[in-house]
Motif scaffolding. Structure first.
Motif, short mmCIF file in Angstrom:
data_model
loop_
_atom_site.label_atom_id
_atom_site.label_comp_id
_atom_site.label_asym_id
_atom_site.label_seq_id
_atom_site.Cartn_x
_atom_site.Cartn_y
_atom_site.Cartn_z
N LEU A 8 1.05 -1.23 0.10
CA LEU A 8 0.00 0.00 -0.07
C LEU A 8 0.96 1.38 -0.05
N ASP A 9 2.16 1.10 0.29
CA ASP A 9 2.97 2.55 0.19
C ASP A 9 3.78 2.56 -0.84
N SER A 10 3.54 1.60 -2.22
CA SER A 10 4.01 1.71 -3.26
C SER A 10 3.34 2.38 -4.51
N ILE A 11 4.14 3.15 -5.16
CA ILE A 11 3.54 3.79 -6.19
C ILE A 11 2.64 3.04 -7.16
N ASP A 12 2.83 1.62 -7.03
CA ASP A 12 2.27 0.57 -8.02
C ASP A 12 0.95 0.17 -7.19
N ALA A 13 0.67 0.70 -6.14
CA ALA A 13 -0.45 0.02 -5.27
C ALA A 13 -1.83 0.04 -5.88
N ALA A 14 -2.20 0.92 -6.50
CA ALA A 14 -3.20 1.21 -7.08
C ALA A 14 -3.51 0.18 -8.27
N SER A 15 -2.36 0.04 -8.98
CA SER A 15 -2.53 -0.59 -10.30
C SER A 15 -2.65 -2.05 -9.88
N ILE A 16 -1.96 -2.64 -8.84
CA ILE A 16 -1.99 -3.93 -8.35
C ILE A 16 -3.58 -4.19 -7.91
N ILE A 17 -3.83 -3.31 -7.12
CA ILE A 17 -5.44 -3.39 -6.65
C ILE A 17 -6.46 -3.57 -7.97
N ASP A 18 -6.12 -2.86 -8.86
CA ASP A 18 -6.96 -2.87 -10.12
C ASP A 18 -6.86 -4.31 -10.63
N GLU A 19 -5.62 -4.99 -10.58
CA GLU A 19 -5.28 -6.17 -11.11
C GLU A 19 -6.18 -7.36 -10.53
N PHE A 20 -5.99 -7.40 -9.11
CA PHE A 20 -6.68 -8.24 -8.39
C PHE A 20 -8.20 -8.10 -8.40
N VAL A 38 -7.87 -6.45 1.10
CA VAL A 38 -6.07 -6.28 1.43
C VAL A 38 -5.93 -6.54 3.03
N ARG A 39 -4.92 -6.88 3.28
CA ARG A 39 -4.36 -7.01 4.61
C ARG A 39 -2.81 -6.75 4.72
N PRO A 40 -2.46 -5.70 5.21
CA PRO A 40 -1.00 -5.53 5.62
C PRO A 40 -0.58 -6.15 6.74
N MET A 41 0.43 -6.65 7.03
CA MET A 41 0.54 -7.65 8.28
C MET A 41 1.22 -6.54 9.20
N LEU A 42 0.31 -5.79 9.87
CA LEU A 42 0.64 -4.39 10.72
C LEU A 42 1.31 -5.09 12.00
N GLN A 43 0.95 -6.43 12.63
CA GLN A 43 1.65 -6.73 13.73
C GLN A 43 3.02 -6.97 13.65
N ASP A 65 7.17 -0.40 12.89
CA ASP A 65 6.62 0.92 13.01
C ASP A 65 5.17 0.74 13.53
N ASP A 66 4.61 0.77 14.68
CA ASP A 66 3.42 0.65 15.12
C ASP A 66 2.56 1.59 14.66
N ALA A 67 2.96 2.68 14.03
CA ALA A 67 2.17 3.95 13.42
C ALA A 67 1.96 3.70 11.89
N TRP A 68 2.67 2.77 11.59
CA TRP A 68 2.73 2.61 9.85
C TRP A 68 1.38 2.93 9.25
N ILE A 69 0.38 2.61 9.76
CA ILE A 69 -1.05 2.75 9.13
C ILE A 69 -1.41 4.09 9.07
N GLU A 70 -0.74 4.89 9.75
CA GLU A 70 -1.23 6.29 10.04
C GLU A 70 -0.62 7.06 8.99
N HIS A 71 0.56 6.75 8.40
CA HIS A 71 1.41 7.72 7.37
C HIS A 71 1.78 6.89 6.16
N ALA A 72 1.97 5.80 6.24
CA ALA A 72 2.70 5.00 4.96
C ALA A 72 1.80 4.72 3.79
N PRO A 73 0.43 4.09 4.01
CA PRO A 73 -0.39 4.00 2.90
C PRO A 73 -0.45 4.98 1.84
N ARG A 74 -0.60 5.01 0.57
CA ARG A 74 -0.72 6.12 -0.31
C ARG A 74 -2.13 6.29 -0.38
N ALA A 75 -2.72 7.40 -0.31
CA ALA A 75 -3.91 7.79 -0.11
C ALA A 75 -4.66 7.30 -1.54
#
Length: 285
Positions: free
Chosen positions: A90-102, A111-116, A120-130
Motif C-alpha cells: 500500500l505504500d508503493s506507487i504501484d499499489a493502485a494498479s495492483i489493486i486494479d489487477e486483483f 487487502v491485509r498489510p501485516m501490521l503486527q 513501526d506501530d504507527a505505519w498505517i497512519e502515514h505510510a499507505p498511499r491515499a
C-alpha cells in the motif's frame, strides 16, 4: 439460492492455505512442525463438513503479491473459497494498479498489510498511499487489520481518515489471554475504543485459542468473547477459525464448538450472523 438458505449458510471468515516450498513465508520455519507443510482445500474439507461450514474466506499469510496470486489460483479452482484477502504494498506507487489487477478477480475481497509484524506501530497512519486506499473504497473492497492493542490509536486515526472504508479487526485484536488478568488491559479498553467507531468497522471472533495457554477451555475464553459481544454486538462480529495456525494450540472442531457454546444464549438470527451472515455482508460474498 434463496434468502433463507443464504442466511443459514455458515462461513469461516478467516483461514489460510499455503505451501512452504513457495519460499515467501518468512515466519514459517521447519521448527514449526505442526504448520510446516502444504495446507490446501482438501485438508480443510473434512473439517468443514464436520462443523457445517460451507465456504471460507482465505487470508494472505505472506507479504507478497505472488502469494495473493497463488491464493486467487486456488479460489478459481475451488468453490468452497468464497473470498480472498490478499496483500498489496500500500505504500508503493504501484499499489493502485495492483489493486486494479486483483479486483478483476471476483473472489478478491480485501487487502491485509501485516501490521503486527511491522517495526513501526504507527505505519498505517502515514505510510499507505491515499490513492491506493481510495481505490479500495471505489472498488468496494475491504481492509483486514491484523493488530494488537498497541495499534488501536493508529487504527482509530486511519479509520477516521477513511470513513467509507470497510475495516475488520482480525482475531479480536489478539488479547494476551495466556497472561491472565495482567493481560486484560489495555486490550479491553482498546476493544471499547474500536467498537465506538462507526458501523463499517467490524471484528473477527478468531485467533483467541492461539493467544491462550495450553489446554484452554470454554471458560478460559468466555470473558474475552463476552467483552467482544458486549461492545461490538452480534451484528458486527464474524467467526473465523484461523486454521491451520489454530493447530498450534487447538483444533478446528473444538474452537468451532467453543464459540457456538459461548454464543448459545443469543437468538438464532444473531448466531447465524456471527457464523456467516456478517462475513457474507462485509466481504460482499
Amino acid at each position: 439460492m434463496n434468502t433463507q438458505t443464504q442466511t443459514q449458510t455458515h462461513i469461516d471468515a478467516h483461514q489460510h492455505y499455503w505451501d512452504p516450498a513457495r519460499g515467501d513465508y518468512g515466519w514459517l520455519t521447519p521448527e514449526m512442525k505442526p504448520l510446516y507443510r502444504v495446507f490446501d482445500p482438501d485438508d480443510l474439507a473434512p473439517l468443514r463438513k464436520a462443523t457445517g461450514i460451507a465456504r471460507t474466506v482465505v487470508v494472505q499469510a505472506a507479504p507478497t503479491v505472488d502469494e495473493t496470486r497463488y491464493l486467487l489460483d486456488l479460489a478459481r479452482a475451488d468453490d468452497s473459497i468464497a473470498g480472498v484477502v490478499g496483500w498489496v504494498p500500500l505504500d508503493s506507487i504501484d499499489a493502485a494498479s495492483i489493486i486494479d489487477e486483483f479486483a478483476r478477480e471476483p473472489k478478491f475481497k480485501a487487502v491485509r498489510p501485516m501490521l503486527q509484524d511491522l517495526p513501526d506501530d504507527a505505519w498505517i497512519e502515514h505510510a499507505p498511499r491515499a490513492d491506493a486506499v481510495e481505490r479500495l473504497i471505489d472498488l468496494d473492497l475491504a481492509f483486514d487489520a491484523l493488530i494488537f492493542a498497541r495499534h488501536v490509536p493508529s487504527i482509530v486515526t486511519f479509520a477516521g481518515r477513511y470513513p467509507k472504508l470497510r475495516i475488520v479487526v482480525d482475531h479480536g485484536a489478539k488479547p494476551p489471554i495466556r497472561d491472565g488478568a495482567e493481560g486484560w488491559q489495555p486490550w479491553a479498553d482498546g476493544i471499547a475504543q474500536l467498537a465506538a467507531l462507526p458501523q463499517n468497522l467490524r471484528c473477527k471472533l478468531s485467533g483467541l485459542a492461539t493467544e491462550s495457554k495450553e489446554n484452554w477451555r470454554d471458560e478460559t475464553l468466555r470473558p474475552y468473547v463476552a467483552h467482544l459481544l458486549e461492545h461490538f454486538g452480534p451484528q458486527r462480529l464474524m467467526w473465523g477459525s484461523d486454521w491451520p495456525v489454530l493447530n498450534l494450540n487447538g483444533n478446528y472442531r473444538d474452537w468451532h464448538a467453543t464459540v457456538q457454546n459461548l454464543t448459545s444464549h443469543l437468538e438464532k438470527a444473531d448466531q447465524d450472523a456471527i457464523f456467516g451472515g456478517n462475513a457474507r455482508a462485509f466481504y460482499r460474498i
